[in-house]
Design an enzyme around this catalytic site. Sequence first.
Site, mmCIF file in Angstrom:
data_model
loop_
_atom_site.group_PDB
_atom_site.id
_atom_site.type_symbol
_atom_site.label_atom_id
_atom_site.label_comp_id
_atom_site.label_asym_id
_atom_site.label_seq_id
_atom_site.Cartn_x
_atom_site.Cartn_y
_atom_site.Cartn_z
ATOM 1 N N PRO A 76 0.851 -1.203 0.000
ATOM 2 C CA PRO A 76 0.000 0.000 0.000
ATOM 3 C C PRO A 76 0.885 1.250 0.000
ATOM 4 O O PRO A 76 1.885 1.311 0.716
ATOM 5 C CB PRO A 76 -0.789 -0.118 1.307
ATOM 6 C CG PRO A 76 -0.675 -1.538 1.722
ATOM 7 C CD PRO A 76 0.606 -2.074 1.148
ATOM 8 N N SER A 111 7.049 1.989 0.678
ATOM 9 C CA SER A 111 6.918 1.676 -0.753
ATOM 10 C C SER A 111 7.908 2.491 -1.589
ATOM 11 O O SER A 111 8.449 1.971 -2.574
ATOM 12 C CB SER A 111 5.486 1.890 -1.240
ATOM 13 O OG SER A 111 5.129 3.236 -1.093
ATOM 14 N N ASP A 167 14.884 3.096 5.753
ATOM 15 C CA ASP A 167 13.926 2.313 4.953
ATOM 16 C C ASP A 167 14.646 1.543 3.838
ATOM 17 O O ASP A 167 14.300 0.395 3.537
ATOM 18 C CB ASP A 167 12.857 3.233 4.333
ATOM 19 C CG ASP A 167 11.909 3.804 5.382
ATOM 20 O OD1 ASP A 167 12.199 3.662 6.582
ATOM 21 O OD2 ASP A 167 10.887 4.396 4.991
#
Length: 321
Positions: free
Chosen positions: A103, A110, A153
């Site tokens: 998502p 993402s 990340d």
Amino acid sequence: MKSQATASAPAKVILFGEHFVVYGNPAILASIDRRITVRAKTAEHDKVFIKSDIAEGEFSGATVKGSENAEAVLRPLYSAVRQVLLEKKHERGLEIEVRSDIPHGIGLGSSAASCVATVAATCLLFEQPDRQAVCERAVEAERLIHKNSSGADCYISTFGGLIYYSKSEGFSKIRSGAEMYIVIADTGIKHSTGDLVSSVKSLKERNEQEFSRWTEQARSICGRARSAIEAGDIRQMGALMNENQVLLSKIGVSHDVADRLIEIAIKNGALGAKVTGAGGGGAIIALALDKDSRSAIAGRIKEAGYNAFEARIDYDGLILG
Ligand code: MEV
């Protein structure tokens, strides 16, 4: 040189330490079983065409033609691809296809995963890439999305599993002493990580003393959480997630809907729950005692009208080919 190559990279959750990691504190992250897959193909033209689920654009130097959001969403990917092509003295273009089951815009990494997989697929056209080099290039690309990115990340998306990360010391793997039963729930409110990082920065500048106290508390939470994870003490982990959530509220990155989802999770047996990632809406993570409890928590959140899914830790990180 190959005519096409594929790479995929996983989503992430931040278990402890988001935002404070931007200022050099540690954070604990895990990659989860949702992925972005990128296919790079050589082209006869000299442009770079990038198509994802949410945008598409044809890039040639500073110009881009395509969907309205192509510049904002795809420029970082283009700039990473271009750097690799320049380095390899490759004068023709490429076609890049990005497929995602992560998502978007809710703190599950993402954009980092798409940077990691795009860099890796492009490099793989020329040679077997070194993971650290892929990661560093992906961090540079991600900094075009939000310039103060801690890099965390991209590290978790590249190396996978569970890591303890700080900007200055890089990462070390954590071996978990127990299985983690995780629920992710989506507030349905998209956020901009860059805007949230900036709002925390201005809060910090207005309240230096208080912020440095919170920073010390966040550091202590990460240290204790690392020991709890290694010892398989999931009750202590849950308690520390709740402690971390108090700090996230203090720095203004929680949200009414996130608070409501956390409350539902805790009332239905979660050992701990908190915002994960940048916050301001986005996603929350809840830790369950076991499989049944995990399904029950996800079920109650769905009954309340929100998206929720059960996640597993992904130990692969970046997959080439
Ligand atoms: C975003 O997933 C995590 C933040 O800590 C920003 C960063 O680490 O770059 C909010």
